[in-house]
Design a protein around this motif. Sequence first.
Motif, short mmCIF file in Angstrom:
data_model
loop_
_atom_site.label_atom_id
_atom_site.label_comp_id
_atom_site.label_asym_id
_atom_site.label_seq_id
_atom_site.Cartn_x
_atom_site.Cartn_y
_atom_site.Cartn_z
N TRP A 17 0.98 -1.09 -0.33
CA TRP A 17 -0.12 0.16 0.13
C TRP A 17 0.90 1.31 0.48
O TRP A 17 0.48 2.43 -0.77
N GLU A 18 2.09 1.60 0.38
CA GLU A 18 2.72 2.27 0.61
C GLU A 18 3.75 2.61 -0.98
O GLU A 18 3.69 3.71 -1.07
N HIS A 19 3.79 1.17 -1.57
CA HIS A 19 4.29 1.74 -2.80
C HIS A 19 3.46 2.14 -3.68
O HIS A 19 3.79 3.30 -4.60
N TRP B 252 9.20 8.91 2.67
CA TRP B 252 9.98 8.77 2.71
C TRP B 252 10.09 7.10 1.90
O TRP B 252 11.17 6.49 1.47
N VAL B 253 8.94 6.70 1.38
CA VAL B 253 8.82 5.51 0.84
C VAL B 253 9.24 5.41 -0.46
O VAL B 253 10.49 5.07 -1.25
N ARG B 254 9.55 7.01 -0.87
CA ARG B 254 9.61 7.83 -2.58
C ARG B 254 11.57 7.37 -3.22
O ARG B 254 11.51 7.06 -3.70
N THR B 255 12.27 7.29 -1.31
CA THR B 255 13.50 7.35 -1.62
C THR B 255 13.60 5.87 -2.08
O THR B 255 14.83 5.50 -2.23
N VAL B 256 13.00 4.79 -2.09
CA VAL B 256 13.18 3.41 -1.84
C VAL B 256 12.19 3.10 -3.88
O VAL B 256 12.80 2.70 -4.53
N ALA B 257 11.11 3.57 -3.46
CA ALA B 257 10.26 3.16 -4.88
C ALA B 257 10.41 3.81 -5.88
O ALA B 257 9.87 3.78 -7.17
N GLY B 258 10.43 5.19 -5.63
CA GLY B 258 11.16 5.91 -6.60
C GLY B 258 10.78 7.71 -6.47
O GLY B 258 9.76 7.45 -6.01
N LEU B 259 11.32 9.10 -6.55
CA LEU B 259 11.15 10.13 -6.36
C LEU B 259 9.26 10.50 -6.76
O LEU B 259 9.21 10.76 -6.27
N PHE B 260 9.31 10.54 -7.97
CA PHE B 260 8.35 10.78 -8.46
C PHE B 260 7.47 9.91 -9.37
O PHE B 260 5.75 10.24 -9.52
N LYS C 275 9.44 0.37 19.83
CA LYS C 275 10.25 -0.18 18.57
C LYS C 275 8.98 0.56 18.09
O LYS C 275 7.69 -0.32 17.92
N ALA C 276 8.83 1.09 16.68
CA ALA C 276 8.28 1.79 16.15
C ALA C 276 9.06 0.53 14.50
O ALA C 276 10.22 0.80 13.94
N LEU C 277 7.53 0.29 13.44
CA LEU C 277 8.31 -0.70 12.55
C LEU C 277 8.31 0.30 10.71
O LEU C 277 9.47 0.85 10.30
N GLY C 278 6.71 1.61 11.14
CA GLY C 278 6.70 2.62 10.23
C GLY C 278 5.71 3.89 11.30
O GLY C 278 6.04 3.58 11.78
N GLY C 279 5.32 4.56 9.38
CA GLY C 279 4.64 5.91 10.17
C GLY C 279 5.23 7.06 9.27
O GLY C 279 5.89 6.75 8.20
N GLY C 280 4.70 8.26 9.16
CA GLY C 280 4.99 9.34 8.47
C GLY C 280 6.64 10.08 9.30
O GLY C 280 6.70 9.47 9.88
N VAL C 281 6.58 10.91 7.87
CA VAL C 281 8.23 11.43 8.27
C VAL C 281 8.59 12.38 10.00
O VAL C 281 9.76 11.89 10.62
#
Length: 319
Positions: free
Chosen positions: A44-46, A53-61, A234-240
């Motif tokens: 879902w995040e991708h 921050w997901v876009r640093t891995v999945a693609g910026l634009f 410990k956090a797994l994910g979330g907003g920047v």
Amino acid sequence: MRAVIYDSYGGPEVLRLTDIDVPEPAKGQIRVKVLACAVNLSDWEHLTGSPLWVRTVAGLFRPKKPVLGSDIVGLIDKLGEGVSGFDIGQRVMGDYVFSLGGFAEYVCVPAKETVAVPDALSDEVAACLPQAGGIAVAGTEGLSQGDRLLINGAGGGSGTMALQLAKTAGAHVTAVDNSKKFEWLITLGADDVIDYSKVDFTETGAKWDRILDMVATRGPRELSRALAEGGTYKALGGGVPSLLSIVIGGKLLSRNRSIGMLLVPSGEALTNRVAELAVEGRITPHLEAVLPLSSVPEALDRTGRGDVLGKLVIKPGLE
């Protein structure tokens, strides 16, 4: 081959089921015929490109990978150059979060991240294990008899398996999720339940030795209120903003408590360990439904809304 693809960030409406070329394995890859692929929150995040921050891995634009799906079970169809130790027709599995491609009939994946599926596990159950099970194992490591653990987002795939491991360790578990999942979570062993839409667990006055947070939305000041002396969050994910405050402020604002990110050592070793735990019956993923490729948009929408009891699995062979 049939695949669900997308070429821009957005909601389920940007996905489409179509025909694309069967991929060829590169050096170090194997090609598998997909038998099952679990749906994860990371998909879902991708899809949405959010958190940013997901876009640093999945693609910026725009997304680099046109096909989502990372927890894959399949039959080896072809070996790439330099690959050894695997056989054509062998049933394998892995968490391919960086290469993706599971919502299709065929996919090429890194051989080094691939393990054999134990005969005792069905395709559908095995697909639920690599990512979600790995998170559950890492998130409950070191729990002891009598520890008080809170799982925020307990009703998802990772949360339910973490709950099972925590109860096996003898921990007292508080499950945080929506009230529709309460009865089910209690049957899984939850000692207490909290409806996140009505109660902020950091304001209850209760304190926990461990907090495992699937989606962080709070800063270290609030979290410190809910941690016992010497406790760990410990956090797994979330907003920047939330993650930055945890990474930077966690060390500055917490006293005699540990606040930080959950680091999951994904890969062959962890996948094998999770599979062994499943064979031993120590974790049993809850499989809500097995769906065809055409249901990927609906499955991702429900996963993104947190409206799934455990896991959904996509099975291309149902088409």
